[in-house]
Design a protein around this motif. Structure first.
Motif, PDB file in Angstrom:
ATOM      1  N   VAL A 115      43.545  -9.048   3.074  1.00 44.21           N
ATOM      2  CA  VAL A 115      43.541 -10.237   3.932  1.00 44.21           C
ATOM      3  C   VAL A 115      43.552  -9.790   5.387  1.00 44.21           C
ATOM      4  O   VAL A 115      44.294  -8.878   5.772  1.00 44.21           O
ATOM      5  CB  VAL A 115      44.759 -11.146   3.653  1.00 44.21           C
ATOM      6  CG1 VAL A 115      44.756 -12.347   4.597  1.00 44.21           C
ATOM      7  CG2 VAL A 115      44.768 -11.621   2.210  1.00 44.21           C
ATOM      8  N   TYR A 116      42.713 -10.459   6.199  1.00 50.91           N
ATOM      9  CA  TYR A 116      42.614 -10.135   7.618  1.00 50.91           C
ATOM     10  C   TYR A 116      43.103 -11.316   8.454  1.00 50.91           C
ATOM     11  O   TYR A 116      42.637 -12.442   8.255  1.00 50.91           O
ATOM     12  CB  TYR A 116      41.164  -9.825   8.015  1.00 50.91           C
ATOM     13  CG  TYR A 116      40.627  -8.538   7.460  1.00 50.91           C
ATOM     14  CD1 TYR A 116      40.617  -7.383   8.231  1.00 50.91           C
ATOM     15  CD2 TYR A 116      40.089  -8.488   6.178  1.00 50.91           C
ATOM     16  CE1 TYR A 116      40.098  -6.192   7.726  1.00 50.91           C
ATOM     17  CE2 TYR A 116      39.572  -7.326   5.665  1.00 50.91           C
ATOM     18  CZ  TYR A 116      39.574  -6.172   6.440  1.00 50.91           C
ATOM     19  OH  TYR A 116      39.071  -5.005   5.942  1.00 50.91           O
ATOM     20  N   PRO A 117      43.990 -11.065   9.414  1.00 50.61           N
ATOM     21  CA  PRO A 117      44.318 -12.111  10.384  1.00 50.61           C
ATOM     22  C   PRO A 117      43.293 -12.088  11.516  1.00 50.61           C
ATOM     23  O   PRO A 117      43.165 -11.093  12.231  1.00 50.61           O
ATOM     24  CB  PRO A 117      45.711 -11.689  10.873  1.00 50.61           C
ATOM     25  CG  PRO A 117      45.736 -10.211  10.721  1.00 50.61           C
ATOM     26  CD  PRO A 117      44.828  -9.852   9.575  1.00 50.61           C
ATOM     27  N   LEU A 118      42.563 -13.166  11.675  1.00 52.15           N
ATOM     28  CA  LEU A 118      41.481 -13.211  12.651  1.00 52.15           C
ATOM     29  C   LEU A 118      41.735 -14.296  13.679  1.00 52.15           C
ATOM     30  O   LEU A 118      42.409 -15.298  13.394  1.00 52.15           O
ATOM     31  CB  LEU A 118      40.133 -13.483  11.957  1.00 52.15           C
ATOM     32  CG  LEU A 118      39.712 -12.577  10.803  1.00 52.15           C
ATOM     33  CD1 LEU A 118      38.357 -13.018  10.278  1.00 52.15           C
ATOM     34  CD2 LEU A 118      39.679 -11.127  11.237  1.00 52.15           C
ATOM     35  N   GLU A 119      41.168 -14.080  14.859  1.00 52.62           N
ATOM     36  CA  GLU A 119      41.185 -15.147  15.848  1.00 52.62           C
ATOM     37  C   GLU A 119      40.300 -16.294  15.345  1.00 52.62           C
ATOM     38  O   GLU A 119      39.206 -16.075  14.825  1.00 52.62           O
ATOM     39  CB  GLU A 119      40.696 -14.625  17.204  1.00 52.62           C
ATOM     40  CG  GLU A 119      41.651 -13.624  17.828  1.00 52.62           C
ATOM     41  CD  GLU A 119      41.223 -13.239  19.238  1.00 52.62           C
ATOM     42  OE1 GLU A 119      40.193 -13.756  19.717  1.00 52.62           O
ATOM     43  OE2 GLU A 119      41.914 -12.407  19.847  1.00 52.62           O
ATOM     44  N   LYS A 120      40.792 -17.500  15.494  1.00 52.47           N
ATOM     45  CA  LYS A 120      40.169 -18.664  14.854  1.00 52.47           C
ATOM     46  C   LYS A 120      38.746 -18.926  15.336  1.00 52.47           C
ATOM     47  O   LYS A 120      37.845 -19.181  14.542  1.00 52.47           O
ATOM     48  CB  LYS A 120      41.043 -19.897  15.109  1.00 52.47           C
ATOM     49  CG  LYS A 120      40.591 -21.141  14.354  1.00 52.47           C
ATOM     50  CD  LYS A 120      41.592 -22.259  14.557  1.00 52.47           C
ATOM     51  CE  LYS A 120      41.201 -23.491  13.760  1.00 52.47           C
ATOM     52  NZ  LYS A 120      42.192 -24.594  13.925  1.00 52.47           N
ATOM     53  N   ASN A 121      38.529 -18.854  16.629  1.00 51.48           N
ATOM     54  CA  ASN A 121      37.222 -19.198  17.178  1.00 51.48           C
ATOM     55  C   ASN A 121      36.257 -18.021  17.074  1.00 51.48           C
ATOM     56  O   ASN A 121      36.549 -16.923  17.567  1.00 51.48           O
ATOM     57  CB  ASN A 121      37.352 -19.612  18.643  1.00 51.48           C
ATOM     58  CG  ASN A 121      38.164 -20.876  18.803  1.00 51.48           C
ATOM     59  OD1 ASN A 121      38.087 -21.774  17.977  1.00 51.48           O
ATOM     60  ND2 ASN A 121      38.973 -20.943  19.854  1.00 51.48           N
ATOM     61  N   PRO A 122      35.087 -18.222  16.440  1.00 51.55           N
ATOM     62  CA  PRO A 122      34.113 -17.129  16.350  1.00 51.55           C
ATOM     63  C   PRO A 122      33.481 -16.846  17.709  1.00 51.55           C
ATOM     64  O   PRO A 122      33.245 -17.766  18.496  1.00 51.55           O
ATOM     65  CB  PRO A 122      33.073 -17.661  15.356  1.00 51.55           C
ATOM     66  CG  PRO A 122      33.171 -19.140  15.448  1.00 51.55           C
ATOM     67  CD  PRO A 122      34.604 -19.450  15.770  1.00 51.55           C
ATOM     68  N   LEU A 123      33.198 -15.556  17.969  1.00 52.61           N
ATOM     69  CA  LEU A 123      32.570 -15.168  19.229  1.00 52.61           C
ATOM     70  C   LEU A 123      31.046 -15.114  19.110  1.00 52.61           C
ATOM     71  O   LEU A 123      30.333 -15.236  20.113  1.00 52.61           O
ATOM     72  CB  LEU A 123      33.103 -13.802  19.675  1.00 52.61           C
ATOM     73  CG  LEU A 123      34.635 -13.738  19.888  1.00 52.61           C
ATOM     74  CD1 LEU A 123      35.054 -12.342  20.304  1.00 52.61           C
ATOM     75  CD2 LEU A 123      35.077 -14.761  20.920  1.00 52.61           C
ATOM     76  N   LEU A 124      30.558 -14.909  17.883  1.00 51.55           N
ATOM     77  CA  LEU A 124      29.114 -14.931  17.599  1.00 51.55           C
ATOM     78  C   LEU A 124      28.914 -15.626  16.263  1.00 51.55           C
ATOM     79  O   LEU A 124      29.802 -15.612  15.403  1.00 51.55           O
ATOM     80  CB  LEU A 124      28.542 -13.514  17.529  1.00 51.55           C
ATOM     81  CG  LEU A 124      28.234 -12.768  18.823  1.00 51.55           C
ATOM     82  CD1 LEU A 124      27.869 -11.321  18.506  1.00 51.55           C
ATOM     83  CD2 LEU A 124      27.099 -13.435  19.577  1.00 51.55           C
ATOM     84  N   GLU A 125      27.733 -16.221  16.074  1.00 48.14           N
ATOM     85  CA  GLU A 125      27.399 -16.865  14.799  1.00 48.14           C
ATOM     86  C   GLU A 125      26.021 -16.419  14.347  1.00 48.14           C
ATOM     87  O   GLU A 125      25.281 -15.767  15.097  1.00 48.14           O
ATOM     88  CB  GLU A 125      27.468 -18.391  14.929  1.00 48.14           C
ATOM     89  CG  GLU A 125      28.866 -18.903  15.235  1.00 48.14           C
ATOM     90  CD  GLU A 125      28.957 -20.415  15.174  1.00 48.14           C
ATOM     91  OE1 GLU A 125      27.902 -21.058  14.974  1.00 48.14           O
ATOM     92  OE2 GLU A 125      30.069 -20.956  15.298  1.00 48.14           O
ATOM     93  N   GLY A 126      25.685 -16.799  13.120  1.00 47.39           N
ATOM     94  CA  GLY A 126      24.395 -16.398  12.566  1.00 47.39           C
ATOM     95  C   GLY A 126      23.210 -16.865  13.377  1.00 47.39           C
ATOM     96  O   GLY A 126      22.146 -16.243  13.376  1.00 47.39           O
ATOM     97  N   GLY A 127      23.362 -17.978  14.089  1.00 46.85           N
ATOM     98  CA  GLY A 127      22.282 -18.492  14.915  1.00 46.85           C
ATOM     99  C   GLY A 127      21.912 -17.583  16.064  1.00 46.85           C
ATOM    100  O   GLY A 127      20.850 -17.745  16.685  1.00 46.85           O
ATOM    101  N   ASP A 128      22.797 -16.602  16.383  1.00 48.10           N
ATOM    102  CA  ASP A 128      22.508 -15.662  17.478  1.00 48.10           C
ATOM    103  C   ASP A 128      21.659 -14.488  17.017  1.00 48.10           C
ATOM    104  O   ASP A 128      21.299 -13.630  17.831  1.00 48.10           O
ATOM    105  CB  ASP A 128      23.826 -15.146  18.074  1.00 48.10           C
ATOM    106  CG  ASP A 128      24.644 -16.258  18.708  1.00 48.10           C
ATOM    107  OD1 ASP A 128      24.056 -17.036  19.481  1.00 48.10           O
ATOM    108  OD2 ASP A 128      25.854 -16.364  18.424  1.00 48.10           O
ATOM    109  N   LEU A 129      21.351 -14.423  15.698  1.00 43.22           N
ATOM    110  CA  LEU A 129      20.528 -13.317  15.173  1.00 43.22           C
ATOM    111  C   LEU A 129      19.054 -13.609  15.369  1.00 43.22           C
ATOM    112  O   LEU A 129      18.613 -14.750  15.304  1.00 43.22           O
ATOM    113  CB  LEU A 129      20.796 -13.121  13.680  1.00 43.22           C
ATOM    114  CG  LEU A 129      22.186 -12.618  13.260  1.00 43.22           C
ATOM    115  CD1 LEU A 129      22.290 -12.640  11.750  1.00 43.22           C
ATOM    116  CD2 LEU A 129      22.433 -11.207  13.777  1.00 43.22           C
ATOM    117  N   SER A 130      18.277 -12.541  15.570  1.00 38.25           N
ATOM    118  CA  SER A 130      16.822 -12.677  15.587  1.00 38.25           C
ATOM    119  C   SER A 130      16.188 -11.967  14.406  1.00 38.25           C
ATOM    120  O   SER A 130      15.083 -12.309  13.990  1.00 38.25           O
ATOM    121  CB  SER A 130      16.238 -12.115  16.892  1.00 38.25           C
ATOM    122  OG  SER A 130      16.471 -10.718  16.988  1.00 38.25           O
ATOM    123  N   ASP A 131      16.885 -10.985  13.813  1.00 39.00           N
ATOM    124  CA  ASP A 131      16.326 -10.274  12.657  1.00 39.00           C
ATOM    125  C   ASP A 131      17.437  -9.512  11.957  1.00 39.00           C
ATOM    126  O   ASP A 131      18.477  -9.188  12.551  1.00 39.00           O
ATOM    127  CB  ASP A 131      15.222  -9.300  13.103  1.00 39.00           C
ATOM    128  CG  ASP A 131      14.381  -8.827  11.918  1.00 39.00           C
ATOM    129  OD1 ASP A 131      14.449  -9.469  10.850  1.00 39.00           O
ATOM    130  OD2 ASP A 131      13.672  -7.821  12.061  1.00 39.00           O
TER     131      ASP A 131
END
Length: 776
Positions: free
Chosen positions: A167-183
C-alpha cells in the motif's frame, strides 16, 4: 402496344440491372477475380455466425459517474441527465474504437446499441479473452507524489500496489494524467532487458513533468493505473525531454497491452460484458454449406412443384421466382445488409411465400378462363381480383416482420430484413414481371380462351364439387380448443426448454474425439471451481454442449459478474483440454441476466404488438367480426405451436420468436385469402345462405390454400431435415405451424366467422348481411 413495350423495356432493364448486381453474391470468388473490386465486393456481408468471429455486447456503467455529476449540479433536469449520459457513451465509443484499431483486428464493427450498450463484432476472432480484458479495463492513468512527513492527512489517499499487501500513501491530487500523453510503446530496458513501456508527453505534459522532477528530486513518484500503483521510482534528476519509462516486472504482452491502453486513452466509465457469442470459422462454413444446400433443395422442390401444377404457366412463375431471388440479393447488397443464418432461413421462407402470389394469380386466371372469355380479358380480371388479396396478405406479414426488426436483437434482425425485402420484391415480380411475361404469351393467342396446363390430378382437385366443410365445424373447434388447452397446460409443466437467450447463463460447444464421453467431461468440470455443469450430447459423435447456469454471487450489472463468467468459460476449456488435448470449442455464448430479461420482455412485446397491429389493419380492411375470427384462430394456432415446442423439446430462444412471428404472418396471410373470397361471394350472391357460401368459398380457394402450404412446406423441409440444431428452433416449428395454420384456415376460422357473423347480423353491425338474413 406501345405502352406494353415501354413497360417491358423498363422491366427488362430493372431485371438485368438486378441480376448483374446480385451476381457477386451468387457466384464463387474464383469467377469474380477478373472483375473490379468495386463490383466483386458488391454483396451482402456475412454475419459472424457464417464467417466466424466474436460478438460482445458491453454495458457502459454510468451509475457512479451519474451520482458524482448529480452532486456537482444544482439543476439536474432530465435533459441534463440525458445529455451527460449520451456524452459519456459517445466518448466511450471513441475510446473503444481506438483500442480496437490498436489491436489490429480486421474490420471490427463497433456500434451503439440501446440506451447504454456498445456492440463489438470481431470477425475471425475465435477467443476474445484478450479483447475483453483490454475493453474491460478503464485504464485511468495518473501520476502522484508519494506522501512524506508533513503532509496533511486529509490530502492523502491509500492506494494498493501491484504486489499483495503493498500500500502506498499518495498525495490526493494527481500532477499528471493520461490525457497529457502523446504516445506509449513497448520497449526493453537497456540494462536488464526487461519489457517496459516508453512514453512521451505532449507539450503541456512535458513542461509539467520537467517542473515536477526539478522540484522533487529524491521523492518517489507513483504511476497509478486503475487505482493500482504500477511503479513508484525515486526522482534522481530533472527530466526535461518529455519522455519516461514505466517498469514493473511486466511480460512483453502485458507491457504491450499497457502501452496500447495508454495510447487509446482511458474510458470515461467502466464497461462490463453482458452478452458474448463466439463462432469458429469451421462452424461458420458448415452453416454456409447447410444454408446453400438446403436453400437450393428447397428452391428446386418449389420450382418442380410449380411445373407439375401449372405446366408451361408454371414455367412463367418459375422465371418470375428466379428473377425474384436475383433482385432480393441485389437489394440486400445495395443496403449493405448483413446475412446471418436466420437471414438465410428468412430467404428460404420468403421464397415459399413469394410463390403464394403466383399461385393466387394463376388460380384466379384459371377461374376466369372457365367462363369462356378471351385470354387477355381473363388475364386482366385474374390480376385485378388477386391484387387486393396479395396486398392485404403482404401487409399483414410485414407488420409482424417490422415489429421483429424493431424489437429483435442480433442475427434475428437479419431474418426480419430478408423477410421484409423478400415480401416487397415479391410484390414487384408477381404483379409486374409475371404479368408482362404472361401478356406476351397471351397476345399470341388472340381472342382464344386460355388453356392452362398442369397434371390432370390437380384439375380433379380444382373441379371437385362443393365440400361440406361446415359439417365438421363443431368437431374442428372442439378439437382445436382441447389441443390448445393441453398446450397451455404443457407450458405450465414441464414448460418450455428456454435457451440462454431468455434465462441467461453460458453455453460452450465442445468437439472431442470419439473416445471421450459426456460423463468424463462432466466429471472433469465438476473438479474445478465451476462446479456442476450440464453436459449434453448432440449432433455427431464427440460433440457436446456444456451449459453453465447464470452466476448468483454477483450483482446483475456488475463487472465482477462478467469477469467471473469469462474465467468460468476459460476454466471449462482447461478442464476439457485436460482429458481431451485435441478438443475444439467452435461456439461460446454468454448472456447476462439483465440482457436475457430484456430479450424476453421485448420478444413478448413484439408478439403482442404484432397481434394488435394485425387486428387493427384487418379491422380497417374487413368488418370487425372478420378480423376477430382471424385473431381468435391465430391465438389457437400459436398456443398449439408453443405446445409443439414443449413436446418436441426444441429450445425456445430468439430464433423461436422469429418462427412465431413468421407463423403469425403466414397464418394470417392464409386466412386473409379465404376471408377475402367469402367477402367477395357475399357481395356477388347476397341471397345465398351463409353456411353454404362459406363452403363454396373454402372449396373455390382450396387449391390455392393447399398449393401455397405445399410449396412453403417444401421450401423449408430440407432445412428441417438437414439443418441440424442451428436452425431447429425455426425450421421445425415452421413445418408444424404450416400444417396447423392450413387446417385451422379450413376447419376453425370459418366456423368462428359464421358464429360472429350471425351475431353481427342480429345486432345490425354488418353491412354485408344477406337479404335472407335481413328479412328474417
Amino acid at each position: 402496344m406501345r405502352h406494353y413495350r415501354l413497360k417491358a423495356l423498363a422491366c427488362i432493364a430493372i431485371v438485368i440491372f438486378g441480376i448483374l448486381s446480385a451476381l457477386p453474391g451468387l457466384l464463387p470468388s474464383t469467377l469474380l477475380q477478373a472483375t473490379p473490386n468495386w463490383y466483386s465486393e458488391h454483396k451482402p456481408t456475412l454475419g459472424l455466425d457464417l464467417r466466424g468471429g466474436s460478438h460482445l455486447l458491453l454495458r457502459v456503467e454510468t451509475d457512479e459517474l451519474f451520482r458524482e455529476q448529480s452532486l456537482r449540479l444544482t439543476d439536474t433536469s432530465a435533459q441534463t441527465r440525458k445529455d451527460f449520459k449520451d456524452d459519456v457513451i459517445e466518448r466511450t465509443l471513441e475510446v473503444v474504437r481506438r483500442r480496437m484499431d490498436e489491436t489490429g483486428v480486421v474490420e471490427p464493427l463497433i456500434t451503439r446499441q440501446g440506451a447504454d450498450g456498445i456492440l463489438v463484432q470481431l470477425p475471425g476472432v475465435e477467443d476474445p479473452a484478450r479483447i475483453k480484458e483490454l475493453l474491460g479495463r478503464t485504464a485511468r492513468l495518473t501520476f502522484h507524489l508519494v506522501a512524506q512527513a508533513g503532509n496533511e492527512p486529509g490530502s492523502l489517499i491509500q492506494v494498493p500496489g501491484s504486489q499483495e499487501g503493498e500500500v502506498y500513501p499518495l498525495e490526493k491530487n494527481p500532477l499528471l494524467e493520461g490525457g497529457d500523453l502523446s504516445d506509449a510503446r513497448l520497449g526493453f530496458d537497456a540494462t536488464s532487458q526487461e519489457p517496459v513501456v516508453n512514453f512521451t508527453l505532449n507539450g503541456k505534459g512535458a513542461e509539467t513533468f520537467a517542473n515536477i522532477t526539478r522540484h522533487n528530486i529524491g521523492r518517489a513518484f507513483a504511476i497509478v493505473l486503475d487505482d493500482t500503483v504500477i511503479t513508484a521510482p525515486v526522482i534522481r534528476s530533472a527530466i526535461s525531454g518529455g519522455s519516461g519509462q514505466i517498469s514493473g516486472s511486466f511480460t512483453a504482452r502485458e507491457a504491450g497491452d499497457l502501452a496500447l491502453l495508454m495510447r487509446a486513452g482511458s474510458l470515461p466509465a467502466p464497461l462490463s460484458v453482458v452478452e458474448e457469442r463466439t463462432v469458429g470459422p469451421e462452424l461458420g462454413q458448415a452453416a454456409i454449406d447447410m444454408g446453400i444446400t438446403t436453400g437450393l433443395l428447397g428452391a428446386l422442390l418449389v420450382l418442380g412443384f410449380m411445373l407439375l401444377a401449372y405446366g408451361s404457366w408454371g414455367l412463367i412463375a418459375n422465371l418470375s421466382l428466379l428473377v425474384y431471388i436475383s433482385l432480393v440479393m441485389a437489394v440486400l447488397a445495395a443496403m449493405g445488409a448483413t446475412l446471418t443464418l436466420p437471414g438465410i432461413a428468412g430467404l428460404i421462407l420468403s421464397l415459399g411465400m413469394a410463390v403464394d402470389a403466383n399461385i393466387l394469380i394463376n388460380e384466379r386466371i384459371r377461374e376466369e378462363s372457365k367462363h369462356g372469355v378471351s385470354g387477355m380479358y381473363a388475364l386482366h380480371l385474374g390480376f385485378q381480383r388477386a391484387f387486393g388479396t396479395i396486398l392485404d396478405s403482404n401487409i399483414t406479414t410485414l407488420i409482424a416482420v417490422g415489429l421483429l426488426f424493431m424489437f429483435g436483437a442480433g442475427p434475428v434482425r437479419g431474418f426480419a430484413v430478408t423477410m421484409a425485402v423478400g415480401l416487397v420484391v415479391s410484390m414487384f415480380t408477381s404483379i409486374t414481371v409475371t404479368r408482362l411475361v404472361m401478356e406476351w404469351r397471351v397476345r399470341k393467342l388472340g381472342r382464344q380462351p386460355l388453356n392452362p396446363g398442369g397434371l390432370s390430378l390437380f384439375d380433379k382437385l380444382r373441379n371437385t364439387r362443393t365440400l361440406a366443410f361446415m359439417k365438421v365445424r363443431a368437431v374442428g373447434i372442439l378439437l382445436s380448443i382441447v389441443l390448445s388447452a393441453g398446450s397451455l397446460a404443457l407450458l405450465v409443466t414441464p414448460g418450455l426448454n428456454t435457451g440462454i437467450d431468455f434465462k441467461g447463463g453460458t453455453l460452450v460447444e465442445v468437439h472431442t474425439s470419439e473416445e471421450t464421453d459426456a460423463e468424463q467431461i462432466r466429471h472433469a468440470i465438476s473438479m474445478t471451481a465451476v462446479g456442476d455443469a450440464a453436459v449434453q450430447s448432440f449432433g455427431d459423435e464427440g460433440q457436446y454442449l456444456v451449459r453453465l447456469p447464470q452466476l448468483k454471487n454477483a450483482p446483475d450489472n456488475s463487472s465482477d459478474n462478467s469477469s467471473d463468467t469469462s474465467s468460468g468459460i476459460q476454466t471449462v476449456k482447461e478442464a476439457v483440454l485436460s482429458i481431451a488435448p485435441q478438443a475444439e470449442f467452435p461456439r461460446v455464448e454468454m448472456v447476462g441476466p439483465s440482457v436475457s430479461n430484456q430479450f424476453f420482455e421485448t420478444s413478448m412485446l413484439a408478439v403482442l404488438l404484432a397481434g394488435v397491429g394485425m387486428l387493427g389493419y384487418l379491422w380497417f380492411r374487413f368488418e370487425h367480426h372478420f378480423a376477430t375470427a382471424i385473431m381468435a384462430t391465430l391465438a389457437l394456432d400459436l398456443s398449439k405451436t408453443l405446445g409443439f415446442f414443449v413436446l418436441a423439446g426444441i429450445e425456445f430462444n430468439l430464433t423461436a420468436i422469429a418462427a412465431l412471428l413468421a407463423l403469425i404472418g403466414y397464418s394470417v396471410n392464409d386466412k386473409v385469402v379465404i376471408f377475402d373470397r367469402i367477402r367477395e361471394s357475399l357481395r356477388q350472391t347476397p341471397d345465398m345462405p351463409f353456411k353454404e357460401l362459406i363452403n363454396q368459398s373454402l372449396t373455390s380457394t382450396l387449391t390455392r390454400t393447399l398449393f401455397t402450404s405445399v410449396t412453403t412446406f417444401l421450401a423449408i423441409l430440407p432445412m428441417g431435415i438437414a439443418g441440424g440444431d442451428a436452425v431447429a428452433s425455426f425450421a421445425l416449428p415452421m413445418l408444424f405451424g404450416i400444417v396447423a395454420g392450413t387446417s385451422s384456415s379450413l376447419f376453425i376460422a370459418a366456423p368462428i366467422l359464421q358464429r360472429l357473423h350471425e351475431r353481427a347480423i342480429r345486432k345490425g353491425w354488418t353491412q354485408t348481411q344477406t337479404q335472407t338474413q335481413a328479412a328474417a
